[in-house]
Write an enzyme that holds these catalytic residues in place. Structure first.
Site, PDB file in Angstrom:
ATOM      1  N   CYS A 106     -15.187  -3.879  -8.943  1.00  0.00           N
ATOM      2  CA  CYS A 106     -16.371  -3.604  -9.749  1.00  0.00           C
ATOM      3  C   CYS A 106     -17.429  -2.908  -8.891  1.00  0.00           C
ATOM      4  CB  CYS A 106     -16.905  -4.919 -10.302  1.00  0.00           C
ATOM      5  SG  CYS A 106     -18.561  -4.837 -10.976  1.00  0.00           S
ATOM      6  N   GLU A 107     -17.979  -1.819  -9.399  1.00  0.00           N
ATOM      7  CA  GLU A 107     -18.972  -1.079  -8.622  1.00  0.00           C
ATOM      8  C   GLU A 107     -20.329  -1.789  -8.576  1.00  0.00           C
ATOM      9  OE1 GLU A 107     -20.851   2.097 -11.813  1.00  0.00           O
ATOM     10  OE2 GLU A 107     -19.160   2.732 -10.578  1.00  0.00           O
ATOM     11  N   HIS A 108     -20.502  -2.793  -9.413  1.00  0.00           N
ATOM     12  CA  HIS A 108     -21.775  -3.504  -9.440  1.00  0.00           C
ATOM     13  C   HIS A 108     -21.842  -4.645  -8.424  1.00  0.00           C
ATOM     14  CE1 HIS A 108     -21.675  -2.051 -13.851  1.00  0.00           C
ATOM     15  NE2 HIS A 108     -22.355  -1.196 -13.115  1.00  0.00           N
ATOM     16  N   HIS A 109     -20.724  -5.347  -8.230  1.00  0.00           N
ATOM     17  CA  HIS A 109     -20.718  -6.492  -7.312  1.00  0.00           C
ATOM     18  C   HIS A 109     -19.649  -6.383  -6.218  1.00  0.00           C
ATOM     19  CE1 HIS A 109     -22.479  -8.066 -11.129  1.00  0.00           C
ATOM     20  NE2 HIS A 109     -23.344  -8.586 -10.280  1.00  0.00           N
ATOM     21  N   GLN A 147     -14.517  -0.475 -15.781  1.00  0.00           N
ATOM     22  CA  GLN A 147     -13.270  -0.329 -16.533  1.00  0.00           C
ATOM     23  C   GLN A 147     -13.354   0.816 -17.531  1.00  0.00           C
ATOM     24  OE1 GLN A 147     -11.532  -3.993 -17.982  1.00  0.00           O
ATOM     25  NE2 GLN A 147     -10.539  -2.946 -19.680  1.00  0.00           N
ATOM     26  N   HIS A 175     -12.231  -9.521 -14.911  1.00  0.00           N
ATOM     27  CA  HIS A 175     -13.250  -9.126 -13.945  1.00  0.00           C
ATOM     28  C   HIS A 175     -13.743 -10.352 -13.183  1.00  0.00           C
ATOM     29  CE1 HIS A 175     -14.125  -4.960 -15.634  1.00  0.00           C
ATOM     30  NE2 HIS A 175     -13.237  -5.483 -16.470  1.00  0.00           N
ATOM     31  N   CYS A 177     -16.272 -10.537 -11.405  1.00  0.00           N
ATOM     32  CA  CYS A 177     -17.717 -10.690 -11.515  1.00  0.00           C
ATOM     33  C   CYS A 177     -18.076 -11.582 -12.702  1.00  0.00           C
ATOM     34  CB  CYS A 177     -18.407  -9.337 -11.633  1.00  0.00           C
ATOM     35  SG  CYS A 177     -17.866  -8.341 -13.037  1.00  0.00           S
TER      36      CYS A 177
END
Length: 215
Positions: A106-109, A147, A175, A177
Site C-alpha cells: 500500500c502506498e499510504h502505509h 489496488q 489489505h 493496512c
C-alpha cells in the site's frame, strides 16, 4: 529509469512532467548505505537496539528485501508484452488467466497487499505468451500501489500494446493496512475491476468472464 518513464504513460502523465519527475527521482535516489542507515533509524525509533545479535544484519537484509519487493520500478510492462504470436489457427475467443497470486504494498502505509488477479483478453489476430501476462501483474504489484491503480494499469498496458478486442481485469486482495492497523478487520477482501472494448460494451462478455473465474 527508462522503464519508469515508459510504464508511467498509462497514468496519463504529460511527457515533460514525467521526464522531469523521473530525473528528480534519479538525482536524489539514495545508495545502499543510506538505505541501511534509514533502517537503523527506524529500529531505534521503535525502541529496539540495532546492536543486539538478532538485528545486526537486519539493515542489510531489509535493503536487499526492498530491492526485490519493489523491483517493478526497474521493469517495463510494455516490453514484456512486445513479443506476440500470430499462428493461432484462427483462434479469436477469450484467453483467461485466473488466480494469479501477487504481493504488493500500500502506498499510504507501505504494508502488504496480498491477493490474486484474473486477467482476460479477446485476441485480434495475435496472442502473447501466458507467462507475460503473469509478469505484467508482478511488475505493477512490485511497486507502491493502490489496488484501483494497479487494476487500471494492468488492463491499460495490455490494451495499449496488444490492441485486443477487449480486456478484462479483476483483482481480489486483502489489505494489511485494514487488518494490522486502524480498523483491524482481518479477512476482508477488496475487489476491483477494469474492462475495455467488448468486455466493457457487451454485458454478455462480462458475465462470461465472471462465470469462467468462478467456474
Amino acid at each position: 529509469m527508462d522503464a519508469i518513464l515508459k510504464s508511467q504513460k498509462h497514468a496519463e502523465i504529460p511527457p515533460k512532467a514525467t521526464a522531469d519527475a523521473a530525473a528528480t527521482v534519479h538525482a536524489i535516489r539514495p545508495d545502499r548505505s543510506e538505505v541501511e542507515k534509514a533502517v537503523l533509524t527506524l529500529l531505534r525509533w521503535i525502541g529496539e537496539d540495532p546492536k543486539r545479535e538478532g538485528l545486526i544484519e537486519t539493515p542489510a537484509r531489509v535493503a536487499k528485501a526492498y530491492a526485490e519487493m519493489f523491483s517493478g520500478y526497474e521493469q517495463d510492462a510494455a516490453e514484456e508484452l512486445g513479443r506476440t504470436f500470430e499462428e493461432v489457427a484462427g483462434y479469436d475467443d477469450i484467453v483467461l488467466m485466473r488466480d494469479l497470486s501477487f504481493h504488493s504494498h500500500c502506498e499510504h502505509h507501505m504494508v502488504p497487499i496480498i491477493g490474486k488477479a484474473h486477467v482476460a483478453y479477446l485476441p485480434d489476430g495475435k496472442v502473447v505468451g501466458l507467462s507475460k501476462i503473469a509478469r505484467v501483474v508482478d511488475i505493477y504489484a512490485r511497486r507502491l500501489q493502490t489496488q484501483e491503480a494497479m487494476t487500471a494499469q494492468i488492463a491499460g498496458v495490455i490494451q495499449d500494446v496488444l490492441k485486443p478486442r477487449g480486456v478484462a481485469v479483476m483483482v481480489e486482495a486483502e489489505h494489511m493496512c485494514m487488518a494490522m492497523r486502524g480498523i483491524r478487520k482481518q479477512g476482508s477482501t477488496t475487489i476491483t475491476t477494469r474492462f475495455t472494448g467488448e468486455f466493457k460494451n457487451n454485458s454478455e462478455e462480462q458475465q462470461r468472464f465472471f462465470s469462467l473465474i468462478r467456474g
